[in-house]
Design an enzyme around this catalytic site. Structure first.
Site, PDB file in Angstrom:
ATOM      1  N   GLU A 161      -4.512  -6.657   2.879  1.00  0.00           N
ATOM      2  CA  GLU A 161      -3.308  -7.387   3.284  1.00  0.00           C
ATOM      3  C   GLU A 161      -3.345  -8.858   2.884  1.00  0.00           C
ATOM      4  O   GLU A 161      -2.331  -9.422   2.485  1.00  0.00           O
ATOM      5  CB  GLU A 161      -3.085  -7.264   4.799  1.00  0.00           C
ATOM      6  CG  GLU A 161      -2.529  -5.915   5.242  1.00  0.00           C
ATOM      7  CD  GLU A 161      -3.583  -4.826   5.340  1.00  0.00           C
ATOM      8  OE1 GLU A 161      -4.799  -5.142   5.247  1.00  0.00           O
ATOM      9  OE2 GLU A 161      -3.219  -3.650   5.514  1.00  0.00           O
TER      10      GLU A 161
ATOM     11  N   HIS B 111      -0.303  -0.503  16.011  1.00  0.00           N
ATOM     12  CA  HIS B 111       0.760   0.230  15.328  1.00  0.00           C
ATOM     13  C   HIS B 111       2.024   0.227  16.184  1.00  0.00           C
ATOM     14  O   HIS B 111       2.989   0.914  15.889  1.00  0.00           O
ATOM     15  CB  HIS B 111       0.354   1.681  15.060  1.00  0.00           C
ATOM     16  CG  HIS B 111      -0.879   1.829  14.237  1.00  0.00           C
ATOM     17  ND1 HIS B 111      -2.113   1.453  14.685  1.00  0.00           N
ATOM     18  CD2 HIS B 111      -1.064   2.298  12.971  1.00  0.00           C
ATOM     19  CE1 HIS B 111      -3.015   1.695  13.748  1.00  0.00           C
ATOM     20  NE2 HIS B 111      -2.405   2.199  12.698  1.00  0.00           N
TER      21      HIS B 111
ATOM     22  N   LEU C 176      -5.673  -1.560  -0.556  1.00  0.00           N
ATOM     23  CA  LEU C 176      -5.550  -1.809   0.878  1.00  0.00           C
ATOM     24  C   LEU C 176      -6.179  -3.164   1.166  1.00  0.00           C
ATOM     25  O   LEU C 176      -7.396  -3.259   1.328  1.00  0.00           O
ATOM     26  CB  LEU C 176      -6.272  -0.685   1.635  1.00  0.00           C
ATOM     27  CG  LEU C 176      -5.965  -0.502   3.113  1.00  0.00           C
ATOM     28  CD1 LEU C 176      -6.499   0.835   3.576  1.00  0.00           C
ATOM     29  CD2 LEU C 176      -6.508  -1.615   3.958  1.00  0.00           C
TER      30      LEU C 176
ATOM     31  N   GLU D  97       0.846  -1.195   0.000  1.00  0.00           N
ATOM     32  CA  GLU D  97       0.000   0.000   0.000  1.00  0.00           C
ATOM     33  C   GLU D  97       0.882   1.246   0.000  1.00  0.00           C
ATOM     34  O   GLU D  97       1.683   1.434   0.912  1.00  0.00           O
ATOM     35  CB  GLU D  97      -0.905  -0.014   1.236  1.00  0.00           C
ATOM     36  CG  GLU D  97      -1.835  -1.213   1.264  1.00  0.00           C
ATOM     37  CD  GLU D  97      -2.356  -1.531   2.662  1.00  0.00           C
ATOM     38  OE1 GLU D  97      -2.360  -0.629   3.524  1.00  0.00           O
ATOM     39  OE2 GLU D  97      -2.745  -2.687   2.884  1.00  0.00           O
TER      40      GLU D  97
ATOM     41  N   PRO E 217      -4.803  -9.506   9.094  1.00  0.00           N
ATOM     42  CA  PRO E 217      -5.592  -9.967   7.947  1.00  0.00           C
ATOM     43  C   PRO E 217      -4.835 -10.911   7.015  1.00  0.00           C
ATOM     44  O   PRO E 217      -5.451 -11.653   6.253  1.00  0.00           O
ATOM     45  CB  PRO E 217      -5.928  -8.659   7.210  1.00  0.00           C
ATOM     46  CG  PRO E 217      -5.811  -7.594   8.241  1.00  0.00           C
ATOM     47  CD  PRO E 217      -4.744  -8.052   9.195  1.00  0.00           C
TER      48      PRO E 217
ATOM     49  N   GLN F  54       2.066  -2.268   6.245  1.00  0.00           N
ATOM     50  CA  GLN F  54       2.367  -0.950   6.818  1.00  0.00           C
ATOM     51  C   GLN F  54       2.735  -0.971   8.302  1.00  0.00           C
ATOM     52  O   GLN F  54       3.610  -0.233   8.745  1.00  0.00           O
ATOM     53  CB  GLN F  54       1.194  -0.012   6.585  1.00  0.00           C
ATOM     54  CG  GLN F  54       0.990   0.292   5.118  1.00  0.00           C
ATOM     55  CD  GLN F  54      -0.051   1.355   4.878  1.00  0.00           C
ATOM     56  OE1 GLN F  54      -1.014   1.473   5.640  1.00  0.00           O
ATOM     57  NE2 GLN F  54       0.112   2.127   3.817  1.00  0.00           N
ATOM     58  N   PHE F  55       2.022  -1.794   9.067  1.00  0.00           N
ATOM     59  CA  PHE F  55       2.296  -1.931  10.506  1.00  0.00           C
ATOM     60  C   PHE F  55       2.102  -3.389  10.887  1.00  0.00           C
ATOM     61  O   PHE F  55       1.292  -4.087  10.263  1.00  0.00           O
ATOM     62  CB  PHE F  55       1.322  -1.070  11.340  1.00  0.00           C
ATOM     63  CG  PHE F  55       1.570   0.409  11.237  1.00  0.00           C
ATOM     64  CD1 PHE F  55       2.389   1.060  12.147  1.00  0.00           C
ATOM     65  CD2 PHE F  55       0.970   1.152  10.225  1.00  0.00           C
ATOM     66  CE1 PHE F  55       2.612   2.423  12.054  1.00  0.00           C
ATOM     67  CE2 PHE F  55       1.200   2.521  10.124  1.00  0.00           C
ATOM     68  CZ  PHE F  55       2.020   3.157  11.040  1.00  0.00           C
TER      69      PHE F  55
END
Lengths: 322, 377
Positions: A60, A129, A58, A29, A89, A82-83
């Site tokens: 995963e 995060h 977006l 992403e 997911p 991203q995190f």
């Protein structure tokens, strides 16, 4: 040599591996023109184009699932999630397909995949995060799990991960993405997966840690007048028990430090291994300094949760005084 | 075939089929081969059920009887280099894609002679040499991997080989898998990245015991879903191999030429239960009989008899051959060596430098225990 941050070291490794091998492809992403959430892929889209630095929806599960297909077909995909919380997911794809394909096909099909994921707390982010899920993945046979704690190791480990014939989850401690710089060779080099690094030598106590916590351990050691050996695991799985064993047989006292919660954290595995391998050498029970068995707090209490240098210093005193 | 913009076609009445002109151009030998391929799947599955009931096959077992035309007709529309992936009901597809029956059978027996040396089992048949990327056990999770295979084909053709995209990936899923998130992510990804992927939903009407209209929106016409992902959707009569081939040929050719994904609602029916332990209380005997009366093997036989010189005698010989082939597969499976822990349990987790795995935390300790007391340290 160049004086690089951890982010820059990763960026350099990606560029060099992409230049060397056109099977290497990045997807995720906003990894393209935007350079990813933490700007780790900055400039790569400009350099290699949309075919090789692919912005995805977006999704995963879709990103990791399709990266597995890419890898099964002979490419070397490097998806970015991203995190670490967003690995959730994709957990099914990782554990159902990536980890099992070699076994399921008796080696006919393999998944040479490197999943890059920022990990851990310390940047004033909320839960999901700031988490440390490495033991979830270390528990799944078929996955290799690495987490560098320095720019030098970050580059060498990432190159090893990309060239590795098996799936590797490459955790990037976001707290130290830009915290300090280090001399990093321009040329490509590899740090072997499965080999720990002895950061500093000592005779009284062994500290085992990984990721951003290594920096906290160094602070605690600096403030202590004891002779402490610090081991940065670098690879969570496969575990380098030999390096730990050699150190513990010398010191007899062990502290394990990690950000993840205590229960079933990877520190538990290390404590068990130390007991199995070094039982007669131990002078004290293994001490663990970890996150708590709670959900990672929001930023006001972040430093209460993380194993900071002060808590590590207390554990050092406890284990020494036992 | 009908696209979503036209009304769904109903199954044609037997014997009055007006086939696509490309069928009439096919050599007789081709049609006879398809009959044999379907017969092989049917016979293989009948013997699989027997072996399962005789406890020769462990685990779970999902047979393909009734759906033979889907695999045979769809693969006939592909080229050998096109990658294929499917879910757990994979025996028929594995055979149709060219894995020898003996390797499939031995795999289900968990024996060394299986296509994955008995490690994968019934749901995980693989054959890299035929670009058959499995057999996968988690419902719907194979569809994103299929998108990745399409992505890889396109990337290798266009970026590495600097040419045009020439291959099409085909990903199968059941109608139950339509409700899994992974399917939707894969469809969107395929649509947005222009992937040459044909997603084939083998719509046999039931997600285990749940009828499609009880579990899936637009269960009456699932091809309508394709529109939401910016791709064409089609309805194909999966009970007739000639229709499957004619329609899939056009769909696959279009996906290849346009380098775009397509979605197919492949209407079919499994005659048996979801798995071997399914009592089928969710449907009626009458419904089963209705579908069995449009059997894909019978339909092709009828067509062959009506349009060629194919004789009962030829069919008898074919049937005998197929039985012998499956019998030989069973024999191979039964005679194949059992897996041993030393050879099969510890290996192939990682590339060998990281193995073997012993399953005990301190193997030296085990060795120590095995020593006589006098030698213990």
């Amino acid at each position: 040599m160049a004086n690089l941050t951890l982010v820059q070291a990763i960026n350099l490794a990606l560029i060099q591996e992409m230049e060397d091998d056109d099977r290497v492809i990045i997807l995720g992403e906003d990894v393209g023109p935007n350079g990813g959430v933490f700007r780790v892929t900055e400039g790569l889209h400009q350099r290699f184009g949309s075919d090789r630095v692919v912005d995805t929806p977006l999704a995963e599960s879709g990103i990791i699932g399709s990266a597995i297909g890419l890898a099964m077909a002979g490419l070397r995909p490097i998806p970015e999630i991203q995190f670490e919380g967003f690995l959730g997911p994709a957990f099914d794809q990782i554990c159902t397909h990536a980890a099992r394909m070699r076994t399921r096909t008796r080696g006919a099909l393999t998944v040479p995949l490197t999943i890059r994921v920022p990990v851990g707390g310390g940047i004033h982010a909320p839960e999901l995060h700031s988490d440390s899920p490495e033991s979830f993945y270390a528990h799944q046979p078929g996955l290799k799990v690495v987490m560098p704690a320095s720019p030098y190791d970050a580059k060498g480990l990432l190159i090893s991960a990309i060239r590795d014939p098996d799936p590797v989850i490459y955790f990037e401690p976001k707290r130290i993405y830009r915290a300090f710089r280090e001399e990093v060779p321009e040329d490509e080099y590899t740090i072997p997966i499965g080999k720990a690094r002895v950061v500093s030598e000592g005779d009284d106590i062994t500290i085992v840690s990984w990721g951003a916590s290594v920096v906290q351990c160094m602070k605690a050691i600096e403030a202590s007048d004891r002779s402490i050996e610090l081991i940065d695991l670098r690879t969570i799985y496969p575990l380098d028990i030999e390096t730990i064993e050699a150190s513990v047989k010398k010191t007899g006292r062990v502290v394990v430090v990690h950000e993840a919660p205590l229960t079933a954290g990877f520190g538990a595995e290390i404590a068990a291994r130390v007991m199995e391998h070094c039982f007669l050498y131990l002078e004290a029970p293994v001490q663990r300094v970890t996150g708590f068995d709670t959900i990672m707090p929001y930023y006001k209490l972040e430093l209460e949760y993380l194993p900071e240098a002060e808590r590590i210093a207390t554990a050092i005193d406890h284990v020494a005084a036992y | 075939m009908s696209s979503t913009t036209t009304k769904t076609t109903k199954s044609p009445a037997q014997g009055k089929v007006d086939y696509d002109p490309i069928i009439k151009e096919l050599p007789e030998q081709q049609l006879i081969q398809w009959l044999r391929d379907m017969l092989l799947i049917r016979e293989f599955e009948v013997r699989t059920m027997q072996s399962y009931q005789n406890k020769k096959i462990g685990g779970f077992c999902h047979v393909y009887i009734g759906q033979e035309a889907v695999a045979v007709g769809s693969f006939a529309a592909l080229k050998p280099e096109d990658p294929v992936i499917t879910a757990y009901r994979c025996h028929g597809q594995a055979l149709a894609r060219g894995i020898e029956p003996k390797y499939c059978m031995a795999e289900m027996y968990g024996k060394i002679g299986g296509c994955a040396k008995g490690k994968g089992g019934s749901m995980h048949l693989f054959d890299k040499s035929n670009n058959f990327f499995g057999g996968h056990g988690i419902v719907g999770a194979q569809v994103p991997v299929g998108a990745g295979l399409a992505f890889a084909s396109k990337y290798i053709d266009e970026v590495i080989n600097e040419g045009a995209s020439t291959r099409v990936a085909m990903a199968f899923l059941g109608d139950g898998a339509l409700n899994q998130g992974a399917f939707h992510e894969a469809m969107n990804l395929a649509g947005v990245l222009d992937l040459p992927l044909v997603v084939v939903c083998e719509n046999n009407g039931y997600a285990m015991g749940t009828a499609i209209d009880r579990g899936t929106t637009r269960g009456d016409n699932i091809s309508a879903k394709a529109d939401g992902y910016g791709m064409e959707g089609f309805v194909v009569d999966g009970m007739d191999v000639l229709r499957v081939y004619a329609d899939m040929k056009k769909i696959v050719d279009a996906a290849r030429a346009e380098c775009r994904p397509k979605f197919v609602d492949m209407r079919t029916y499994r005659y048996k239960g979801h798995s071997m332990s399914d009592p089928r209380k969710y449907r009626t005997k009458e419904e089963e009989q209705q579908y069995e009366s449009q059997d894909p093997l019978d339909r092709l036989m009828m067509y062959l008899k009506a349009t060629t010189s194919f004789s009962d005698e030829q069919y008898k010989t074919m049937n005998k051959d197929v039985r012998a082939e499956v019998k030989a597969a069973i024999k191979w499976a039964e005679q194949s060596p059992e897996p041993t822990p030393d050879e099969q349990l510890y290996h192939d987790v990682f590339v060998e430098e990281f193995g073997p795995y012993t399953g005990t935390s301190v193997p030296e300790m085990l060795e120590e225990w095995e020593k006589p007391d006098s030698q213990k340290s």
